[in-house]
Design a protein around this motif. Structure first.
Motif, PDB file in Angstrom:
ATOM      1  N   GLY A  22      39.074   4.910  76.112  1.00 42.48           N
ATOM      2  CA  GLY A  22      38.429   5.879  74.873  1.00 42.48           C
ATOM      3  C   GLY A  22      37.205   6.692  75.317  1.00 42.48           C
ATOM      4  O   GLY A  22      37.190   7.755  74.759  1.00 42.48           O
ATOM      5  N   ILE A  23      36.536   6.203  76.226  1.00 39.56           N
ATOM      6  CA  ILE A  23      35.294   7.146  76.751  1.00 39.56           C
ATOM      7  C   ILE A  23      36.088   8.615  77.344  1.00 39.56           C
ATOM      8  O   ILE A  23      35.554   9.578  76.848  1.00 39.56           O
ATOM      9  CB  ILE A  23      34.768   6.595  77.807  1.00 39.56           C
ATOM     10  CG1 ILE A  23      33.687   5.507  77.300  1.00 39.56           C
ATOM     11  CG2 ILE A  23      33.661   7.647  78.643  1.00 39.56           C
ATOM     12  CD1 ILE A  23      33.098   4.563  78.288  1.00 39.56           C
TER      13      ILE A  23
ATOM     14  N   LYS B 248      33.852  12.007  77.490  1.00 39.22           N
ATOM     15  CA  LYS B 248      32.359  11.605  77.677  1.00 39.22           C
ATOM     16  C   LYS B 248      32.056  11.174  79.334  1.00 39.22           C
ATOM     17  O   LYS B 248      31.457  10.654  79.877  1.00 39.22           O
ATOM     18  CB  LYS B 248      31.959  10.326  77.220  1.00 39.22           C
ATOM     19  CG  LYS B 248      31.684  10.587  75.569  1.00 39.22           C
ATOM     20  CD  LYS B 248      31.238   9.349  74.755  1.00 39.22           C
ATOM     21  CE  LYS B 248      31.016   9.674  73.305  1.00 39.22           C
ATOM     22  NZ  LYS B 248      30.698   8.301  72.691  1.00 39.22           N
ATOM     23  N   VAL B 249      33.172  12.048  80.047  1.00 39.89           N
ATOM     24  CA  VAL B 249      33.169  12.042  81.659  1.00 39.89           C
ATOM     25  C   VAL B 249      33.019  13.087  82.018  1.00 39.89           C
ATOM     26  O   VAL B 249      33.337  14.242  81.391  1.00 39.89           O
ATOM     27  CB  VAL B 249      34.222  11.080  82.109  1.00 39.89           C
ATOM     28  CG1 VAL B 249      34.429   9.721  81.758  1.00 39.89           C
ATOM     29  CG2 VAL B 249      35.736  11.618  81.604  1.00 39.89           C
ATOM     30  N   GLY B 250      32.668  13.340  83.499  1.00 33.68           N
ATOM     31  CA  GLY B 250      32.601  14.731  84.085  1.00 33.68           C
ATOM     32  C   GLY B 250      31.461  15.117  84.273  1.00 33.68           C
ATOM     33  O   GLY B 250      31.329  16.406  85.115  1.00 33.68           O
ATOM     34  N   THR B 251      30.214  14.479  83.975  1.00 40.65           N
ATOM     35  CA  THR B 251      28.879  14.873  84.177  1.00 40.65           C
ATOM     36  C   THR B 251      27.965  13.867  84.719  1.00 40.65           C
ATOM     37  O   THR B 251      28.134  12.498  84.572  1.00 40.65           O
ATOM     38  CB  THR B 251      28.377  15.779  82.991  1.00 40.65           C
ATOM     39  OG1 THR B 251      28.301  14.639  81.888  1.00 40.65           O
ATOM     40  CG2 THR B 251      29.201  16.767  82.399  1.00 40.65           C
TER      41      THR B 251
ATOM     42  N   GLU C 290      29.479   8.511  80.698  1.00 33.10           N
ATOM     43  CA  GLU C 290      29.415   7.040  80.479  1.00 33.10           C
ATOM     44  C   GLU C 290      30.565   6.460  81.416  1.00 33.10           C
ATOM     45  O   GLU C 290      31.579   7.215  82.008  1.00 33.10           O
ATOM     46  CB  GLU C 290      29.801   6.781  79.136  1.00 33.10           C
ATOM     47  CG  GLU C 290      28.755   7.348  78.268  1.00 33.10           C
ATOM     48  CD  GLU C 290      29.226   6.847  76.671  1.00 33.10           C
ATOM     49  OE1 GLU C 290      29.981   5.877  76.546  1.00 33.10           O
ATOM     50  OE2 GLU C 290      28.634   7.355  75.926  1.00 33.10           O
ATOM     51  N   ALA C 291      30.248   5.248  81.882  1.00 30.90           N
ATOM     52  CA  ALA C 291      31.265   4.598  82.782  1.00 30.90           C
ATOM     53  C   ALA C 291      30.932   3.080  82.290  1.00 30.90           C
ATOM     54  O   ALA C 291      29.966   2.604  81.469  1.00 30.90           O
ATOM     55  CB  ALA C 291      30.819   4.600  84.357  1.00 30.90           C
ATOM     56  N   VAL C 292      32.026   2.288  82.614  1.00 29.82           N
ATOM     57  CA  VAL C 292      32.085   0.906  82.293  1.00 29.82           C
ATOM     58  C   VAL C 292      32.201   0.069  83.359  1.00 29.82           C
ATOM     59  O   VAL C 292      32.735   0.454  84.614  1.00 29.82           O
ATOM     60  CB  VAL C 292      33.360   0.655  81.252  1.00 29.82           C
ATOM     61  CG1 VAL C 292      33.684  -0.664  80.845  1.00 29.82           C
ATOM     62  CG2 VAL C 292      33.218   1.649  80.084  1.00 29.82           C
TER      63      VAL C 292
ATOM     64  N   ALA D 138      40.829   5.740  84.163  1.00 31.16           N
ATOM     65  CA  ALA D 138      39.681   5.249  83.566  1.00 31.16           C
ATOM     66  C   ALA D 138      38.427   4.990  84.212  1.00 31.16           C
ATOM     67  O   ALA D 138      38.503   4.489  85.229  1.00 31.16           O
ATOM     68  CB  ALA D 138      40.241   3.789  82.620  1.00 31.16           C
ATOM     69  N   PRO D 139      37.460   5.512  83.444  1.00 31.79           N
ATOM     70  CA  PRO D 139      35.940   5.349  84.187  1.00 31.79           C
ATOM     71  C   PRO D 139      35.441   3.777  84.249  1.00 31.79           C
ATOM     72  O   PRO D 139      34.460   3.554  83.376  1.00 31.79           O
ATOM     73  CB  PRO D 139      35.162   6.454  83.371  1.00 31.79           C
ATOM     74  CG  PRO D 139      35.850   6.278  82.177  1.00 31.79           C
ATOM     75  CD  PRO D 139      37.011   6.081  82.257  1.00 31.79           C
ATOM     76  N   VAL D 140      36.073   3.155  84.881  1.00 33.69           N
ATOM     77  CA  VAL D 140      35.851   1.576  84.914  1.00 33.69           C
ATOM     78  C   VAL D 140      35.561   1.087  86.375  1.00 33.69           C
ATOM     79  O   VAL D 140      36.485   1.388  87.179  1.00 33.69           O
ATOM     80  CB  VAL D 140      36.633   0.662  83.993  1.00 33.69           C
ATOM     81  CG1 VAL D 140      38.049   0.905  84.571  1.00 33.69           C
ATOM     82  CG2 VAL D 140      36.248  -0.723  84.038  1.00 33.69           C
TER      83      VAL D 140
END
Length: 362
Positions: free
Chosen positions: A142-143, A148-151, A155-157, A183-185
């Motif tokens: 969902g992030i 909300k990623v790439g900077t 955000e990350a999980v 996924a940013p996890v």
């Protein structure tokens, strides 16, 4: 047992060592603050075990021995990152500035352990083994959808679980989805050597961090009793995730010094010599040794931290003993934000049932 190859920045004797890929750059005060975290969290955890033994909690899941893995990783997180814990991440909870009494309501049985997950960026404790990894992966997907990623401020999980959970279907399914959707996890496995009573070598023939290879994302093993190395490894993995470079797996190689929970008897499946071997790698003593060798703290400082930890524990005990008992009808509260006719009818039926016992002596 010889130590496997892992990232280490602090030896068991408190000597600082270098690693080609990972490092930390802390001020003297930040080093001292990490030690403070370790001592206070251990003291609060000890109070949890004591309260259970005295009949004040139904059960307690101790983190003893795993403080460095939790404090190091917790302090490496950015404010906007989201945490998905198991049921013993009391140290990570501490780093998110959550009142340490919060999980005690759950273990005392007076509430469901709820807190504002969005406020603290820390989800509720998860009892079902490994289920939180799927929740974390979905949240991380969902992030990405929200852009909300790439900077640097993306955000990350992070999802915490143990070595036993890595054999669960939920965890492996989470790996598949996380890899497929970048996924940013970060999956943070605290390998404390035992899935309750089953040693890790009986469920895994290769190091756990190598599982990541089969799913197509990087894995790394870190000395989980080294708070500095755990911080460094977690920070790199989380930065990578928030910049849109996909998931990662961290295996924190550590040891559960106590029982799996207070219902467990570890003497039935491991011997004292093993525990003593790991006691020499104690994360708290290791950090103290570092501070002493670097002349960053003296006896007065260590005594002041012990005293502060004792004060925290006393306050916690007093507040746990006064936690209010919920009314039985509270089970109907907060089911729906605006209630429902069916819920109202069920509440009325339940209250009438309760009232039928009044004056009967039951």
């Amino acid at each position: 047992m010889a130590d496997p190859a892992f990232v280490q920045l602090l030896t068991p004797d408190g000597e600082r060592v270098e690693h080609p890929d990972y490092s930390v750059d802390f001020t003297d005060q930040e080093y001292r603050d990490l030690y403070r975290d370790l001592v206070i969290v251990r003291r609060l955890d000890t109070e949890g075990t004591t309260l259970q033994r005295q009949g004040q909690l139904g059960i307690w899941a101790s983190l003893a021995g795993q403080e460095a893995a939790q404090i190091g990783s917790g302090r490496a997180l950015a404010e906007q990152d989201m945490v998905f814990p198991t049921y013993r991440e009391h140290g990570v909870l501490w780093t998110r500035d959550i009142d340490p009494i919060m999980p005690f309501g759950l273990f005392r049985g007076v509430d469901l352990g709820g807190w504002d997950a969005q406020k603290y960026r820390f989800q509720g404790y998860t009892i079902v083994i490994g289920a939180q990894t799927l929740h974390a992966t979905g949240y991380a997907m969902g992030i990405t959808k929200d852009g909300k990623v790439g900077t640097d401020d993306g955000e990350a999980v992070i999802a915490y679980f143990g070595d036993g959970a890595i054999s669960q279907g939920d965890v492996n399914e989470a790996f598949i989805y996380a890899a497929a959707y970048d996924a940013p996890v970060v999956f943070f496995c605290q390998n404390n050597q035992y899935a309750i009573s089953v040693p890790v070598h009986k469920q895994a023939k290769t190091p756990l961090f190598k599982r990541a290879d089969g799913f197509g994302f990087p894995g790394v093993r870190v000395d989980g009793n080294d708070v500095l190395a755990t911080y460094a490894v977690t920070k790199v993995a989380m930065d990578r995730a928030r910049h849109g470079q996909g998931p990662g797996l961290i295996e924190a190689f550590t040891y559960r010094m106590g029982a799996h929970t207070t219902t467990d008897d570890p003497t039935r499946y491991r011997d004292k010599s093993e525990e003593e071997e790991w006691r020499l790698k104690d994360p708290v003593a290791r950090m103290r040794g570092f501070l002493e060798k670097q002349q960053l703290a003296d006896d007065d400082y260590f005594a002041s931290i012990d005293a502060e930890a004792a004060e925290h524990a006393l306050s916690l005990r007093e507040r746990v003993l006064t936690l209010p008992e919920p009314k039985p009808s509270a089970i109907f509260d907060h089911v729906y934000p605006n209630g429902s006719p069916l819920l109202d009818a069920e509440r009325a039926e339940f209250l009438a049932y309760q009232e039928s016992f009044e004056g009967s002596g039951h």
